[in-house]
Design a protein around this motif. Structure first.
Motif, mmCIF file in Angstrom:
data_model
loop_
_atom_site.group_PDB
_atom_site.id
_atom_site.type_symbol
_atom_site.label_atom_id
_atom_site.label_comp_id
_atom_site.label_asym_id
_atom_site.label_seq_id
_atom_site.Cartn_x
_atom_site.Cartn_y
_atom_site.Cartn_z
ATOM 1 N N VAL A 170 42.374 -17.436 25.464
ATOM 2 C CA VAL A 170 41.164 -18.237 25.290
ATOM 3 C C VAL A 170 40.076 -17.324 24.748
ATOM 4 O O VAL A 170 39.843 -16.237 25.283
ATOM 5 N N PHE A 171 39.405 -17.778 23.717
ATOM 6 C CA PHE A 171 38.358 -17.012 23.055
ATOM 7 C C PHE A 171 37.188 -16.758 24.002
ATOM 8 O O PHE A 171 36.729 -17.663 24.711
ATOM 9 N N LEU A 172 36.709 -15.502 24.013
ATOM 10 C CA LEU A 172 35.538 -15.161 24.809
ATOM 11 C C LEU A 172 34.303 -14.957 23.931
ATOM 12 O O LEU A 172 33.258 -15.554 24.171
ATOM 13 N N ILE A 173 34.451 -14.094 22.907
ATOM 14 C CA ILE A 173 33.260 -13.733 22.143
ATOM 15 C C ILE A 173 33.658 -13.066 20.834
ATOM 16 O O ILE A 173 34.805 -12.614 20.690
ATOM 17 N N GLN A 174 32.724 -12.994 19.899
ATOM 18 C CA GLN A 174 32.925 -12.287 18.644
ATOM 19 C C GLN A 174 31.756 -11.330 18.411
ATOM 20 O O GLN A 174 30.604 -11.683 18.633
ATOM 21 N N LEU A 175 32.073 -10.134 17.951
ATOM 22 C CA LEU A 175 31.066 -9.141 17.579
ATOM 23 C C LEU A 175 31.218 -8.839 16.099
ATOM 24 O O LEU A 175 32.339 -8.687 15.608
ATOM 25 N N VAL A 176 30.084 -8.732 15.414
ATOM 26 C CA VAL A 176 30.122 -8.550 13.965
ATOM 27 C C VAL A 176 29.317 -7.325 13.504
ATOM 28 O O VAL A 176 29.723 -6.612 12.591
ATOM 29 N N LYS A 177 28.186 -7.081 14.156
ATOM 30 C CA LYS A 177 27.282 -6.025 13.683
ATOM 31 C C LYS A 177 27.588 -4.677 14.325
ATOM 32 O O LYS A 177 27.985 -4.605 15.489
ATOM 33 N N SER A 178 27.333 -3.624 13.592
ATOM 34 C CA SER A 178 27.484 -2.274 14.102
ATOM 35 C C SER A 178 26.579 -2.071 15.310
ATOM 36 O O SER A 178 25.393 -2.402 15.264
ATOM 37 N N GLY A 179 27.152 -1.557 16.412
ATOM 38 C CA GLY A 179 26.364 -1.294 17.609
ATOM 39 C C GLY A 179 26.008 -2.535 18.418
ATOM 40 O O GLY A 179 25.271 -2.438 19.397
ATOM 41 N N GLU A 180 26.560 -3.662 18.047
ATOM 42 C CA GLU A 180 26.194 -4.925 18.714
ATOM 43 C C GLU A 180 26.627 -4.931 20.177
ATOM 44 O O GLU A 180 27.706 -4.450 20.507
ATOM 45 N N GLY A 207 31.317 -0.679 18.389
ATOM 46 C CA GLY A 207 30.891 0.672 18.088
ATOM 47 C C GLY A 207 30.066 0.779 16.820
ATOM 48 O O GLY A 207 30.142 -0.071 15.940
ATOM 49 N N GLU A 208 29.313 1.880 16.738
ATOM 50 C CA GLU A 208 28.452 2.097 15.579
ATOM 51 C C GLU A 208 29.250 2.183 14.279
ATOM 52 O O GLU A 208 28.810 1.707 13.234
ATOM 53 N N ALA A 209 30.422 2.782 14.357
ATOM 54 C CA ALA A 209 31.273 2.928 13.172
ATOM 55 C C ALA A 209 32.164 1.703 12.949
ATOM 56 O O ALA A 209 32.935 1.668 11.982
ATOM 57 N N LYS A 210 32.058 0.726 13.814
ATOM 58 C CA LYS A 210 32.851 -0.517 13.733
ATOM 59 C C LYS A 210 34.352 -0.215 13.733
ATOM 60 O O LYS A 210 35.130 -0.879 13.058
ATOM 61 N N LYS A 211 34.733 0.794 14.523
ATOM 62 C CA LYS A 211 36.151 1.111 14.681
ATOM 63 C C LYS A 211 36.600 0.926 16.116
ATOM 64 O O LYS A 211 37.789 1.006 16.403
ATOM 65 N N ASN A 212 35.670 0.702 17.021
ATOM 66 C CA ASN A 212 36.065 0.517 18.405
ATOM 67 C C ASN A 212 35.142 -0.479 19.090
ATOM 68 O O ASN A 212 34.036 -0.776 18.622
ATOM 69 N N SER A 213 35.653 -0.971 20.205
ATOM 70 C CA SER A 213 34.923 -1.971 20.963
ATOM 71 C C SER A 213 35.298 -1.818 22.434
ATOM 72 O O SER A 213 36.351 -1.250 22.763
ATOM 73 N N SER A 214 34.441 -2.323 23.297
ATOM 74 C CA SER A 214 34.748 -2.282 24.720
ATOM 75 C C SER A 214 34.312 -3.566 25.390
ATOM 76 O O SER A 214 33.403 -4.263 24.926
ATOM 77 N N LEU A 215 35.008 -3.856 26.472
ATOM 78 C CA LEU A 215 34.664 -4.985 27.339
ATOM 79 C C LEU A 215 34.504 -4.429 28.741
ATOM 80 O O LEU A 215 35.439 -3.799 29.271
ATOM 81 N N HIS A 216 33.343 -4.618 29.323
ATOM 82 C CA HIS A 216 33.057 -4.107 30.657
ATOM 83 C C HIS A 216 32.769 -5.279 31.582
ATOM 84 O O HIS A 216 31.978 -6.158 31.245
#
Lengths: 107, 113
Positions: free
Chosen positions: A44-54, A66-75
């Protein structure tokens, strides 16, 4: 081909503890989506991130791109038994999903 | 609001048999997808379709055939099932392919003996 790796593969936490899963790509991503799959259920879809550092928040869940748009985290802050499931990151350009992090919460 | 449905939900078949998994969506979404989910591999794309009569391969298409004669249906056929195709299969749909969430069906658990 492009891969999206997620760590950790499994995480067991006591209810009330925090939890973080990381999604890492070898190449720059245009976007990151996060999905949750309950045991025996479907993603089930939770969220979408598009911008650097969002950074986006949904109650106890904080998502970061991430700033470089190569990584992401969910906390997740102060986990609850309802948070049990597998969390996947995804990129829509390449139609790829990460390997997922399975979260188990002990009451 | 039926959304996206899959049938059958569970299927047991034998090696070498042909099996068709059905997927139906009521939203008129342009895009439809087939994934397989195996432990340790997450979700892997088998085939996807941008519209009726337009299909394209994903990451793991070998051994599978798809068709899309109508927008709402996207069947997946295993022409000669193998044990390695034992998996949970999810169908999904989305309005467009980029920057848009996918809506998943409930899945079909397939066992090939």
């Amino acid at each position: 081909g492009q891969q999206v790796m997620q760590i950790p593969q499994y995480q067991h936490v006591q209810e009330g503890e925090d939890f973080t899963t990381y999604c890492n790509s070898s190449t720059t991503l245009s976007n990151i989506q996060w999905y949750k799959q309950r045991p025996g259920g479907h993603p089930v879809f939770l969220i979408q991130l598009v911008k650097s550092g969002e950074v986006k928040k949904q109650k106890r869940l904080t998502f970061q791109f991430g700033e470089a748009k190569k990584n992401s985290s969910l906390h997740i802050t102060a986990t609850q038994t309802t948070d049990v499931g597998t969390y996947f990151c995804s990129n829509t350009d390449k139609l790829i999903f990460g390997t997922g992090t399975r979260l188990q919460v002990f009451p | 609001d039926a959304g996206i449905t899959q049938s059958p939900r569970y299927k047991i078949t034998e090696t070498g048999r042909q099996v068709t998994l059905m997927c139906h969506q009521t939203w008129s979404h342009s895009y439809m997808f087939w994934y397989r989910q195996d432990l340790g591999h997450g979700l892997r794309l088998i085939y996807y379709s941008a519209a009726a009569d337009i299909t394209d391969k994903g990451e793991v298409p070998d051994g599978y055939v798809v068709s899309r004669s109508k927008t709402e249906n996207f069947p997946l056929t295993l022409e000669s099932a193998t044990r390695s195709q034992t998996s949970v299969y999810f169908c999904a749909s989305s309005i467009v392919i980029s920057y848009n969430e996918q809506f998943f069906g409930p899945g079909t658990r397939l066992t090939v003996l």
